[in-house]
Write a protein that holds these residues in place. Sequence first.
Motif, PDB file in Angstrom:
ATOM      1  N   MET A   1      17.442   6.077 -45.522  1.00 28.32           N
ATOM      2  CA  MET A   1      16.198   5.306 -45.510  1.00 28.32           C
ATOM      3  C   MET A   1      16.280   4.098 -46.434  1.00 28.32           C
ATOM      4  N   THR A   2      17.285   4.048 -47.291  1.00 30.53           N
ATOM      5  CA  THR A   2      17.413   2.948 -48.252  1.00 30.53           C
ATOM      6  C   THR A   2      18.762   2.245 -48.158  1.00 30.53           C
ATOM      7  N   ASP A   3      19.495   2.436 -47.069  1.00 30.93           N
ATOM      8  CA  ASP A   3      20.858   1.889 -46.980  1.00 30.93           C
ATOM      9  C   ASP A   3      20.930   0.440 -46.522  1.00 30.93           C
ATOM     10  N   GLY A   4      19.791  -0.171 -46.230  1.00 29.86           N
ATOM     11  CA  GLY A   4      19.787  -1.564 -45.809  1.00 29.86           C
ATOM     12  C   GLY A   4      19.673  -1.747 -44.300  1.00 29.86           C
TER      13      GLY A   4
ATOM     14  N   ASP B   1      24.861   6.534 -60.070  1.00 27.20           N
ATOM     15  CA  ASP B   1      25.754   7.649 -60.384  1.00 27.20           C
ATOM     16  C   ASP B   1      25.462   8.917 -59.581  1.00 27.20           C
ATOM     17  N   TYR B   2      24.215   9.138 -59.193  1.00 25.51           N
ATOM     18  CA  TYR B   2      23.835  10.369 -58.508  1.00 25.51           C
ATOM     19  C   TYR B   2      23.758  10.229 -56.990  1.00 25.51           C
ATOM     20  N   SER B   3      23.898   9.033 -56.478  1.00 24.32           N
ATOM     21  CA  SER B   3      23.782   8.795 -55.031  1.00 24.32           C
ATOM     22  C   SER B   3      24.664   9.693 -54.166  1.00 24.32           C
ATOM     23  N   PRO B   4      25.936   9.922 -54.535  1.00 26.42           N
ATOM     24  CA  PRO B   4      26.773  10.766 -53.670  1.00 26.42           C
ATOM     25  C   PRO B   4      26.281  12.206 -53.555  1.00 26.42           C
ATOM     26  N   TYR B   5      25.391  12.621 -54.447  1.00 30.78           N
ATOM     27  CA  TYR B   5      24.927  14.006 -54.463  1.00 30.78           C
ATOM     28  C   TYR B   5      23.557  14.188 -53.821  1.00 30.78           C
ATOM     29  N   LEU B   6      22.934  13.096 -53.402  1.00 29.32           N
ATOM     30  CA  LEU B   6      21.610  13.170 -52.798  1.00 29.32           C
ATOM     31  C   LEU B   6      21.707  13.418 -51.296  1.00 29.32           C
ATOM     32  N   ASP B   7      20.600  13.851 -50.716  1.00 27.33           N
ATOM     33  CA  ASP B   7      20.542  14.138 -49.284  1.00 27.33           C
ATOM     34  C   ASP B   7      20.870  12.877 -48.472  1.00 27.33           C
ATOM     35  N   ILE B   8      21.802  13.017 -47.553  1.00 28.25           N
ATOM     36  CA  ILE B   8      22.273  11.878 -46.770  1.00 28.25           C
ATOM     37  C   ILE B   8      21.150  11.263 -45.933  1.00 28.25           C
TER      38      ILE B   8
ATOM     39  N   GLU C   1      40.543  -1.215 -46.103  1.00 26.11           N
ATOM     40  CA  GLU C   1      40.465   0.161 -46.588  1.00 26.11           C
ATOM     41  C   GLU C   1      39.022   0.648 -46.565  1.00 26.11           C
ATOM     42  N   ASP C   2      38.819   1.868 -46.059  1.00 25.64           N
ATOM     43  CA  ASP C   2      37.495   2.485 -46.072  1.00 25.64           C
ATOM     44  C   ASP C   2      37.229   2.965 -47.493  1.00 25.64           C
ATOM     45  N   GLN C   3      36.155   2.479 -48.091  1.00 30.51           N
ATOM     46  CA  GLN C   3      35.798   2.863 -49.449  1.00 30.51           C
ATOM     47  C   GLN C   3      34.657   3.877 -49.492  1.00 30.51           C
ATOM     48  N   GLY C   4      34.242   4.368 -48.323  1.00 29.59           N
ATOM     49  CA  GLY C   4      33.201   5.399 -48.267  1.00 29.59           C
ATOM     50  C   GLY C   4      31.834   4.844 -47.901  1.00 29.59           C
ATOM     51  N   LYS C   5      30.846   5.722 -47.961  1.00 28.89           N
ATOM     52  CA  LYS C   5      29.472   5.350 -47.610  1.00 28.89           C
ATOM     53  C   LYS C   5      28.941   4.311 -48.584  1.00 28.89           C
ATOM     54  N   ILE C   6      28.223   3.358 -48.058  1.00 28.75           N
ATOM     55  CA  ILE C   6      27.630   2.311 -48.894  1.00 28.75           C
ATOM     56  C   ILE C   6      26.612   2.909 -49.863  1.00 28.75           C
ATOM     57  N   THR C   7      25.925   3.957 -49.465  1.00 32.07           N
ATOM     58  CA  THR C   7      24.908   4.559 -50.334  1.00 32.07           C
ATOM     59  C   THR C   7      25.518   5.235 -51.556  1.00 32.07           C
ATOM     60  N   ASP C   8      26.787   5.575 -51.516  1.00 30.02           N
ATOM     61  CA  ASP C   8      27.445   6.192 -52.685  1.00 30.02           C
ATOM     62  C   ASP C   8      27.553   5.229 -53.864  1.00 30.02           C
ATOM     63  N   TYR C   9      27.365   3.952 -53.618  1.00 31.32           N
ATOM     64  CA  TYR C   9      27.502   2.935 -54.659  1.00 31.32           C
ATOM     65  C   TYR C   9      26.172   2.560 -55.312  1.00 31.32           C
ATOM     66  N   PHE C  10      25.069   3.162 -54.893  1.00 35.13           N
ATOM     67  CA  PHE C  10      23.764   2.789 -55.429  1.00 35.13           C
ATOM     68  C   PHE C  10      23.614   3.147 -56.906  1.00 35.13           C
TER      69      PHE C  10
ATOM     70  N   PRO D   1      17.396  -0.390 -41.321  1.00 35.13           N
ATOM     71  CA  PRO D   1      16.219   0.436 -41.046  1.00 35.13           C
ATOM     72  C   PRO D   1      16.384   1.382 -39.860  1.00 35.13           C
ATOM     73  N   ARG D   2      17.420   1.207 -39.071  1.00 33.55           N
ATOM     74  CA  ARG D   2      17.608   2.049 -37.884  1.00 33.55           C
ATOM     75  C   ARG D   2      18.803   3.011 -37.996  1.00 33.55           C
ATOM     76  N   SER D   3      19.472   3.052 -39.130  1.00 30.16           N
ATOM     77  CA  SER D   3      20.675   3.893 -39.249  1.00 30.16           C
ATOM     78  C   SER D   3      20.376   5.376 -39.071  1.00 30.16           C
ATOM     79  N   LEU D   4      19.215   5.838 -39.530  1.00 31.14           N
ATOM     80  CA  LEU D   4      18.868   7.249 -39.388  1.00 31.14           C
ATOM     81  C   LEU D   4      18.635   7.603 -37.927  1.00 31.14           C
ATOM     82  N   GLU D   5      17.828   6.816 -37.232  1.00 30.32           N
ATOM     83  CA  GLU D   5      17.524   7.136 -35.830  1.00 30.32           C
ATOM     84  C   GLU D   5      18.682   6.837 -34.888  1.00 30.32           C
ATOM     85  N   GLU D   6      19.570   5.912 -35.268  1.00 27.78           N
ATOM     86  CA  GLU D   6      20.730   5.595 -34.428  1.00 27.78           C
ATOM     87  C   GLU D   6      21.968   6.413 -34.802  1.00 27.78           C
ATOM     88  N   HIS D   7      21.827   7.304 -35.767  1.00 22.48           N
ATOM     89  CA  HIS D   7      22.902   8.197 -36.210  1.00 22.48           C
ATOM     90  C   HIS D   7      24.148   7.413 -36.621  1.00 22.48           C
ATOM     91  N   GLN D   8      23.940   6.459 -37.521  1.00 19.16           N
ATOM     92  CA  GLN D   8      25.057   5.682 -38.037  1.00 19.16           C
ATOM     93  C   GLN D   8      25.200   5.892 -39.533  1.00 19.16           C
TER      94      GLN D   8
END
Length: 80
Positions: A48-51, A36-43, A25-34, A53-60
């Motif tokens: 930059m903190t999702d674990g 209480d406010y993570s789901p509301y912050l700029d994606i 089951e897809d439980q959503g973005k990993i950053t949403d679990y950081f 280091p290349r997710s931003l530049e590789e569009h993942q």
Amino acid sequence: MDVCPLCNGLETIRIQCPQCQSAMEDQGKITDYFDDYSPYLDIEIMKMTDGNPRSLEEHQCLHYFYCSRCKYEEIKGVQE
């Protein structure tokens, strides 16, 4: 701006659990679990903190997948 097809409901993905072969089951973005406010912050800032280091530049978008049958967990990158 790229969009995640899973986060935006444009696609679904079926991932088979490598341990018991059940559907995971897809439980959503990993950053949403950081915190209480993570789901509301700029994606893009959160990427930059999702674990990965290349997710931003590789569009993942890193998603958390869970098998409710055997409790297996996995993080997968979804192409935006």
